[in-house]
Design an enzyme around this catalytic site. Structure first.
Site, PDB file in Angstrom:
ATOM      1  N   GLU A 167       0.812  -1.217   0.000  1.00 41.66           N
ATOM      2  CA  GLU A 167       0.000   0.000   0.000  1.00 41.66           C
ATOM      3  C   GLU A 167       0.845   1.266   0.000  1.00 41.66           C
ATOM      4  OE1 GLU A 167      -2.595  -3.295   1.446  1.00 41.66           O
ATOM      5  OE2 GLU A 167      -0.578  -2.604   1.997  1.00 41.66           O
TER       6      GLU A 167
ATOM      7  N   GLN B 211      -7.163  -1.859  -1.759  1.00 36.47           N
ATOM      8  CA  GLN B 211      -8.230  -2.844  -1.893  1.00 36.47           C
ATOM      9  C   GLN B 211      -9.398  -2.636  -0.932  1.00 36.47           C
ATOM     10  OE1 GLN B 211      -7.408  -7.295  -1.475  1.00 36.47           O
ATOM     11  NE2 GLN B 211      -7.304  -6.947  -3.688  1.00 36.47           N
ATOM     12  N   PHE B 212      -9.109  -2.264   0.295  1.00 35.45           N
ATOM     13  CA  PHE B 212     -10.137  -1.953   1.303  1.00 35.45           C
ATOM     14  C   PHE B 212      -9.679  -0.744   2.101  1.00 35.45           C
ATOM     15  CE2 PHE B 212     -10.731  -6.481   0.567  1.00 35.45           C
ATOM     16  CZ  PHE B 212     -12.108  -6.620   0.502  1.00 35.45           C
ATOM     17  N   ALA B 213     -10.623   0.049   2.547  1.00 38.64           N
ATOM     18  CA  ALA B 213     -10.281   1.219   3.355  1.00 38.64           C
ATOM     19  C   ALA B 213      -9.471   0.823   4.588  1.00 38.64           C
ATOM     20  CB  ALA B 213     -11.553   1.955   3.780  1.00 38.64           C
ATOM     21  N   ASP B 214      -9.767  -0.337   5.147  1.00 35.06           N
ATOM     22  CA  ASP B 214      -9.057  -0.808   6.339  1.00 35.06           C
ATOM     23  C   ASP B 214      -7.568  -1.020   6.083  1.00 35.06           C
ATOM     24  OD1 ASP B 214     -11.627  -1.929   8.110  1.00 35.06           O
ATOM     25  OD2 ASP B 214     -11.865  -2.110   5.949  1.00 35.06           O
TER      26      ASP B 214
ATOM     27  N   ILE C 200      -5.638   0.977   4.164  1.00 31.95           N
ATOM     28  CA  ILE C 200      -4.959   2.194   3.723  1.00 31.95           C
ATOM     29  C   ILE C 200      -3.869   2.627   4.702  1.00 31.95           C
ATOM     30  CG2 ILE C 200      -6.438   3.946   4.847  1.00 31.95           C
ATOM     31  CD1 ILE C 200      -6.315   5.483   2.147  1.00 31.95           C
TER      32      ILE C 200
ATOM     33  N   PRO D 214      -1.070   1.333   5.989  1.00 32.37           N
ATOM     34  CA  PRO D 214       0.351   1.268   5.617  1.00 32.37           C
ATOM     35  C   PRO D 214       0.761   2.352   4.614  1.00 32.37           C
ATOM     36  CG  PRO D 214      -0.627  -0.919   5.576  1.00 32.37           C
ATOM     37  CD  PRO D 214      -1.752   0.054   5.729  1.00 32.37           C
TER      38      PRO D 214
ATOM     39  N   HIS E  63     -12.687  -5.349   6.823  1.00 32.85           N
ATOM     40  CA  HIS E  63     -13.160  -5.111   5.463  1.00 32.85           C
ATOM     41  C   HIS E  63     -14.389  -4.204   5.452  1.00 32.85           C
ATOM     42  CE1 HIS E  63     -10.868  -8.882   5.241  1.00 32.85           C
ATOM     43  NE2 HIS E  63     -10.578  -8.522   4.015  1.00 32.85           N
TER      44      HIS E  63
END
Length: 690
Positions: free
Chosen positions: A411, A433-436, A438, A440, A480
């Site tokens: 990321e 891929q997922f907001a969770d 982001i 890194p 997720h």
């Protein structure tokens, strides 16, 4: 000795290097002698001059270099004058790099006659990702013949030895090796990381560390010996310029001065260590070599004396230069965008309704057909599956693996590389891929991307689109389903869109493409396909290709009855994303007494529309999917209260998820945590009693 030395490096270059070394020494001495004047924290290149000058002398105007904070000798070597550097040292208005905003030796330059320098932060090692992005961009440009170069560009990323232990450095090395990018990672190893020794910090030096990166060449060099460094860097630059492959140069150097003016050598170094480092002073080594090869000693003395006088004159001139004017402090937060008005056809005749995910696919497809500088990358976005939500499906097949491609789970690289790609004129569209996931990449987003335009004085706005699927629905669970807009909204210098329907999505994505600033598109997974009950309105007629929707323009999606408003019996719900559909469902119970605004973008924010409608209604709820405490919604509610206080009949309320650390996977618990239309209806009913 004379013949051997002259065979390797010409006398002119040796004397040029000696002059620059004496200049760097004189500058460091003057800064130390004038500590009361040099009040801002700074580092100097003392001990590193040889490898830095040897590198600088190889570079051409087509090249790119990212010096780090100890690299003033690189800057001298590529043609910057002491006076220019001292303007930044003293944070003066005419500082050519940042206009008095950033530290000494934090350069950025688009000078046509010098190697280009992107903005980079003080966070050690973080420059490797944006700089590798430059190399990635150059490879793309050459692959598609988008620009002609007189010489194949070479990218140099300079960094200190202790920063190599940073995880983000490994992401850059991995990407450069995998994709065979034309970049040199120049590691200057002086065995110190502030007060941390090499034995405390690492198992090996950079040369041994990178051995496992297949496809990454490497070399060692004595960075205190200018002749050896010059020969090594000539080979290194020639190799990358010709072979178009990455290389790590591990240069052993010494630290003669302080870590910084604020962390002084006497705080952490003993005399034995200082003596060891001083014995390898690059200036003294070169002086001895010149004398042994027949150079005139008086000439060297004259060079030293002249360098001191030049540095003194530059320092005095810099002291007398003007400071920045206070009113300039807000300049260059964003670069001006050409998209300021809604334009094009939002609802074409005989148009068909599409789901939100298709709006994004079609918008990107239209842009990529039109703009060869556009490319798309991220995890699983390539041809094989086209995104885990099928949000990029068909694009890989249509545009090929050089324009739409998968990355590793990186990321930080995905986000940070866009700074370098943008600098060379490309428009990267990337996906987390997922907001969770982001988090890194937050370091790159904050330290490199968000500050680039501001700290480069407008030279390097980062033009990118970062797509982020977000939100909870249907048991996605704690990793997720998260909402992250409050964290992102606290990062100054980025823009944030959060569309709630297909037409807005397409219009905002088009506007984001033409915006020269970094843009995050928050895309609610529950709205992608309108599979969540009550979200049918997320499907809309597909706008025409020319449709653009500017950022910062909210919309009243449900109007209150004017008669009810005039009687003081109405309320405003301000929301975005999935909240729009909770609000639409809830207002059915209140017969024209509730108005709903869809913000559409969070930065910039349409405060003008919200304040106007709050003043008309006197009551307001800010609705979000996020957990409430310390959220974007609470902050906005405060601003509404402050600006509309005398018009309010009741305190501005907020409504959001319960303050749990994560979204639980169990559907019963998820429902209990999240807002919904039923919970909102109860809140509206309470407020309408005022």
């Amino acid at each position: 000795m004379e013949n051997t030395l002259h065979e390797k490096v010409s006398q002119d270059i040796l004397l040029k290097a000696y002059n620059h070394m004496m200049l760097a020494k004189a500058m460091a001495d003057i800064y130390e002698e004038n500590r009361n004047v040099c009040k801002y924290v700074h580092s100097t290149s003392r001990g590193h001059e040889a490898i830095q000058l040897a590198t600088a002398y190889q570079l051409k105007k087509e090249d790119w270099v990212s010096p780090y904070y100890r690299d003033e000798s690189i800057l001298l070597g590529i043609g910057f004058e002491p006076y220019q550097l001292m303007l930044q040292l003293l944070a003066k208005a005419d500082d050519p790099f940042s206009g008095g905003r950033s530290y000494y030796s934090h350069p950025s330059s688009r000078d046509e006659n010098k190697p280009k320098i992107i903005h980079q932060s003080s966070a050690t090692g973080m420059q490797t990702i944006p700089t590798t992005g430059v190399a990635q961009g150059i490879k793309y440009i050459q692959d598609f013949n988008l620009q002609q170069f007189e010489n194949n560009p070479v990218v140099v990323c300079s960094l200190g030895d202790n920063s190599v232990t940073e995880g983000e450095v490994s992401e850059a090395l991995q990407f450069a090796a995998l994709h065979q990018l034309p970049i040199i990672f120049l590691v200057q190893d002086n065995e110190w990381g502030i007060s941390v020794t090499k034995d405390e910090a690492r198992t090996c030096d950079a040369y041994d560390f990178v051995a496992g990166f297949t496809g990454l060449s490497r070399m060692r060099v004595d960075g205190t010996d200018f002749v050896e460094s010059f020969e090594a860097m000539k080979k290194a630059v020639d190799f990358v310029r010709t072979e178009r492959k990455p290389l790590v140069v591990c240069a052993k150097t010494v630290l003669i001065g302080h870590h910084t003016s604020g962390v002084r050598r006497e705080f952490y170094r003993d005399e034995e260590d200082l003596t060891k480092h001083r014995s390898k002073d690059p200036g003294e080594i070169l002086r001895k070599q010149l004398l042994e090869s027949g150079a005139d000693e008086d000439l060297l003395k004259q060079i030293t004396k002249k360098a001191r006088l030049e540095a003194e004159e530059a320092f005095e001139k810099a002291q007398n230069a003007e400071d920045p004017k206070p009113e300039t402090v807000m300049q260059h937060i964003f670069a001006p965008t050409p998209i300021t008005e809604e334009a094009g056809t939002r609802e074409p005749a005989n148009g068909e309704k599409i789901v939100m995910v298709d709006a994004a696919i079609h918008a990107i497809q239209e842009l990529m057909w039109k703009h060869p500088e556009a490319l798309l990358y991220g995890q699983d976005v390539g041809e094989r599956i086209g995104g885990v939500f099928r949000e990029t499906v068909t694009l890989g097949k249509k545009f090929g693996s050089k324009r739409v491609f998968n990355t590793a789970i990186q990321e930080a690289y995905i986000i940070g590389s866009t700074a370098g790609m943008s600098a060379v004129g490309l428009k990267p569209i990337v996906e987390v891929q997922f907001a969770d996931y982001i988090y890194p990449g937050i370091n790159q987003l904050i330290t490199e991307i968000s500050k680039s335009n501001y700290l480069s004085g407008g030279k390097f706005p980062v033009s990118n689109i970062i797509r982020v699927p977000i939100g909870a629905y249907g048991g996605g669970g704690p990793y997720h389903s998260g909402s992250v807009e409050s964290i992102l909204a606290n990062i100054k210098g980025i823009k944030i869109a959060y569309p709630s329907n297909a037409a807005d999505f397409k219009g905002l994505l088009k506007a984001a493409y033409y915006d020269p600033n970094p843009v995050i598109m928050l895309e609610h997974k529950g709205l992608y396909w309108s599979k969540v009950p009550g979200t049918e309105d997320a499907k809309t007629i597909e706008p025409a290709e020319d449709y653009v929707l500017p950022f910062g323009k909210g919309k009243v999606v449900i109007e209150a009855d004017q008669n009810e408003t005039e009687k003081g019996r109405t309320l405003l719900v301000v929301t975005y994303g999935m909240g729009v559909y909770w609000a639409k469902e809830a207002v059915k119970n209140f017969n024209g007494r509730v108005e709903v605004i869809d913000l559409r973008t969070l930065i910039p924010l349409d405060e003008e529309l919200v304040f106007e409608r709050v003043k008309a209604h006197g009551k307001c709820i800010v609705l979000t999917e996020e957990q409430l405490n310390n959220s974007f919604a609470e902050a906005f509610a405060h601003r509404i209260s402050k600006n509309c206080f005398k018009y309010l009949d009741a305190p501005v309320e907020t409504m959001g998820s319960l303050d749990t650390p994560a979204v639980p996977i169990n559907l019963i618990l998820e429902k209990e945590m999240l807002p919904n239309a039923e919970k909102l209806s109860k809140k509206i009913e309470e407020m309408l009693q005022y």
